[in-house]
Design a protein around this motif. Structure first.
Motif, PDB file in Angstrom:
ATOM      1  N   SER A   1      66.225  -2.583  96.503  1.00  0.00           N
ATOM      2  CA  SER A   1      67.659  -2.229  96.527  1.00  0.00           C
ATOM      3  C   SER A   1      68.075  -1.561  95.219  1.00  0.00           C
ATOM      4  O   SER A   1      68.805  -0.562  95.222  1.00  0.00           O
ATOM      5  CB  SER A   1      68.502  -3.477  96.769  1.00  0.00           C
ATOM      6  OG  SER A   1      68.207  -4.044  98.022  1.00  0.00           O
TER       7      SER A   1
ATOM      8  N   ASP B   1      69.327   2.426  94.620  1.00  0.00           N
ATOM      9  CA  ASP B   1      70.618   2.740  93.993  1.00  0.00           C
ATOM     10  C   ASP B   1      70.452   3.353  92.604  1.00  0.00           C
ATOM     11  O   ASP B   1      71.442   3.540  91.884  1.00  0.00           O
ATOM     12  CB  ASP B   1      71.467   1.472  93.880  1.00  0.00           C
ATOM     13  CG  ASP B   1      71.863   0.925  95.250  1.00  0.00           C
ATOM     14  OD1 ASP B   1      71.919   1.728  96.199  1.00  0.00           O
ATOM     15  OD2 ASP B   1      72.097  -0.295  95.358  1.00  0.00           O
TER      16      ASP B   1
ATOM     17  N   GLU C   1      69.268   2.014  89.955  1.00  0.00           N
ATOM     18  CA  GLU C   1      69.699   1.051  88.938  1.00  0.00           C
ATOM     19  C   GLU C   1      68.473   0.347  88.344  1.00  0.00           C
ATOM     20  O   GLU C   1      67.554  -0.036  89.068  1.00  0.00           O
ATOM     21  CB  GLU C   1      70.626   0.001  89.539  1.00  0.00           C
ATOM     22  CG  GLU C   1      71.969   0.552  90.020  1.00  0.00           C
ATOM     23  CD  GLU C   1      72.859  -0.538  90.600  1.00  0.00           C
ATOM     24  OE1 GLU C   1      72.501  -1.736  90.432  1.00  0.00           O
ATOM     25  OE2 GLU C   1      73.877  -0.199  91.214  1.00  0.00           O
TER      26      GLU C   1
END
Length: 569
Positions: A212, A216, A218
């Motif tokens: 995830s 994103d 990140e």
């Protein structure tokens, strides 16, 4: 094959044979014509076992023409081909030049098999192309077994030698052979150096969590660990203090890279399953293929890598590591996937392994298996496989290998040296009256000096049921002579061969009452029949051509039967 397909095949084959002969200044070869013909005409592929028989006489006719006649005929059939011929460079190499070879002292390439099973036919492309390049450039070739996945692609201990045997069968010999699982300490040392360069960090995120974050763009919370902590945790990985999934080592790349697959990829992970090789069974921290392969390509000074187009991201990942170390990345050639026709069994190591283990296949050399062990046992030369594969080039597009092209190349290699024999399937026994006591067909139709075979008749012969003529009709028993069928008996008529040439009397194969029981193993299953007695005199591994049937390899002589493996028509 209907008449329209046959006419098209003859027309296309004549153009290809003319072009081939003029380009090389020599006789056209059936194999060289077959490859492009099948590749450019998908409609021919369902007739793969018949096309070679259509092409061969066309090629023979072309070869009887002199150069001027060939050029005139090609201009008549395909004027553009003549123009292409004039523009065609004098290059005998079937493969394109490797990029930037002049920048290297030596072309150094590697085969990188995963030894999770013996090789299927698709695997042959790697040694066929790389081995051919090695010969072309007088280069160096490594066989590196990429066996650092003891779980998902678990190594098969028998596969190491089986793969080396397959490479030898194809006609190549590596200059060096290594197992990646023997080089674990080297990978650990490079990982430590990478950590010191701030190029890697340990991460204990759950897989879904990191997935995830990566999606994103990140950074995970472990990305900013200090080097000392990362080294300590990596040493704990090496010591096996973590379980599978608890800790990985990631290469620090660009967390915002436009390609998510390149963002902070895993270099090492924990594997609880011991490696099947005893020498590697204690390791638990295993390198991912992109790390291991990239490190080894540099360690062995590989200059050129050939890999599938589906592995484009591998080079991009590895370049991050190379940049940290200040290394020059090798030249890379990508190719598309290869598909092979004719087989019902999927060309997949895992699929074939399951079928062998379940008993649905007798082994990796079962004639129904699309494997190198299988085609070798069938009597197909490794050079025929190489020639057919090399003709496909290194295009990034997916390519189809027609087994009929492999067969055409093999036919050129073995036909001249292979003796002939008769095999009768679905036999009918018919008494013979009035003829000689034996038939004497030639050992080889093109070599009278090899003499003739002796096939005793002793009052009856066996012919195939489909060759039995109607009552009152004649057939010519090859090497014996003409007989007329009266509904029960063959009556020898003592006519000349003109009845075949002028009256269309069929020439058929046959055996006498003294025969050898044969079990012929084929892709479509076993076929039984009776062969002439001389078949028992051939040694195991010798090739014989059953006339009107095809080439076979003698596999075994048992008390009750001779077992042969069918190669091709």
């Amino acid at each position: 094959m209907d008449d329209a397909v046959r006419e098209q095949a003859e027309r296309e084959a004549e153009v290809a044979a003319l072009f081939n002969a003029l380009k090389h200044g020599s006789d056209a070869q059936v194999g060289a014509v077959m490859g492009p013909l099948m590749g450019e005409n998908p409609a021919f592929r369902e007739y793969g076992d018949q096309i070679a028989g259509v092409i061969a006489p066309v090629v023979n006719r072309v070869n009887e023409l002199d150069e001027a006649e060939k050029r005139e005929r090609l201009a008549e059939l395909d004027p553009e081909a003549v123009a292409d011929l004039e523009a065609e460079p004098d290059d005998e190499h079937p493969l394109p030049d490797l990029p930037n070879v002049e920048e290297y002292d030596e072309v150094r390439m590697r085969l990188a098999p995963n030894p999770n099973g013996p090789w299927h036919l698709g695997n042959a492309r790697m040694p066929a192309v790389i081995g051919t390049y090695k010969q072309r450039y007088d280069g160096w070739m490594l066989c590196r077994f990429d066996d650092t996945d003891p779980e998902t692609k678990r190594p098969d201990l028998d596969a190491y030698d089986a793969i080396l045997d397959a490479i030898g069968y194809l006609g190549f010999e590596p200059d060096e052979v290594v197992r990646a699982s023997d080089r674990m300490e080297h990978y650990y040392d490079r990982a430590r150096e990478l950590i010191d360069l701030d190029g890697a960090y340990t991460c204990s995120c759950e897989a879904e969590t990191f997935r995830s974050l990566k999606a994103d763009a990140e950074a995970c919370p472990h990305r900013d660990k200090d080097t000392e902590t990362v080294l300590e945790e990596f040493e704990a990985m090496v010591d096996g203090e973590y379980r599978s999934g608890e800790m990985v080592l990631r290469v620090r790349t660009d967390i915002e890279h436009k390609n998510p697959a390149l963002r902070d990829w895993v270099a090492f992970r924990m594997v609880d399953t011991p490696h099947p090789r005893e020498a590697a069974s204690e390791y638990r921290a295993w390198p991912m293929l992109d790390f291991q392969s990239g490190i080894d390509d540099h360690a062995f000074d590989v200059s050129h890598i050939i890999r599938g187009i589906d592995l484009q991201d591998s080079a991009k990942r590895q370049r991050f590591v190379y940049d940290y170390f200040g290394w020059e990345y090798p030249e890379v050639v990508h190719w598309g996937k290869i598909q092979i026709d004719e087989y019902d069994v999927k060309m997949s190591t895992s699929t074939i392994k399951e079928l062998v283990e379940s008993g649905e296949l007798d082994g990796w050399d079962d004639p129904r298996a699309p494997t190198l062990a299988s085609v070798k046992r069938r009597g197909i030369r490794g050079q025929a496989v190489v020639d057919a594969i090399v003709e496909l080039g290194t295009s990034t597009s997916d390519v189809d290998l027609a087994m009929s092209n492999v067969y055409a190349h093999n036919r050129e290699l073995v036909d001249d040296d292979t003796d002939r024999a008769f095999l009768v399937r679905d036999s009918v026994s018919v008494p013979v009256s009035g003829g000689p006591d034996a038939g004497h067909p030639p050992v080889h139709p093109d070599h009278e000096d090899r003499g003739t075979r002796d096939i005793p008749v002793e009052g009856e012969v066996l012919v195939e049921e489909g060759d039995l003529p109607a009552e009152g009709e004649r057939i010519w028993l090859k090497g014996y002579g003409p007989v007329r069928y009266d509904g029960e008996t063959f009556e020898f008529t003592d006519e000349s061969i003109d009845v075949v040439r002028e009256e269309g009397v069929d020439v058929v194969h046959w055996v006498g009452s003294e025969s050898v029981s044969v079990r012929m193993r084929t892709i479509d299953g076993d076929v039984t029949g009776q062969a002439e007695p001389g078949l028992a005199d051939y040694d195991v591994d010798e090739l014989v051509q059953f006339e009107r049937v095809g080439f076979v390899r003698i596999d075994a002589h048992d008390e009750d039967e001779t077992v042969v493996y069918y190669a091709h028509p």
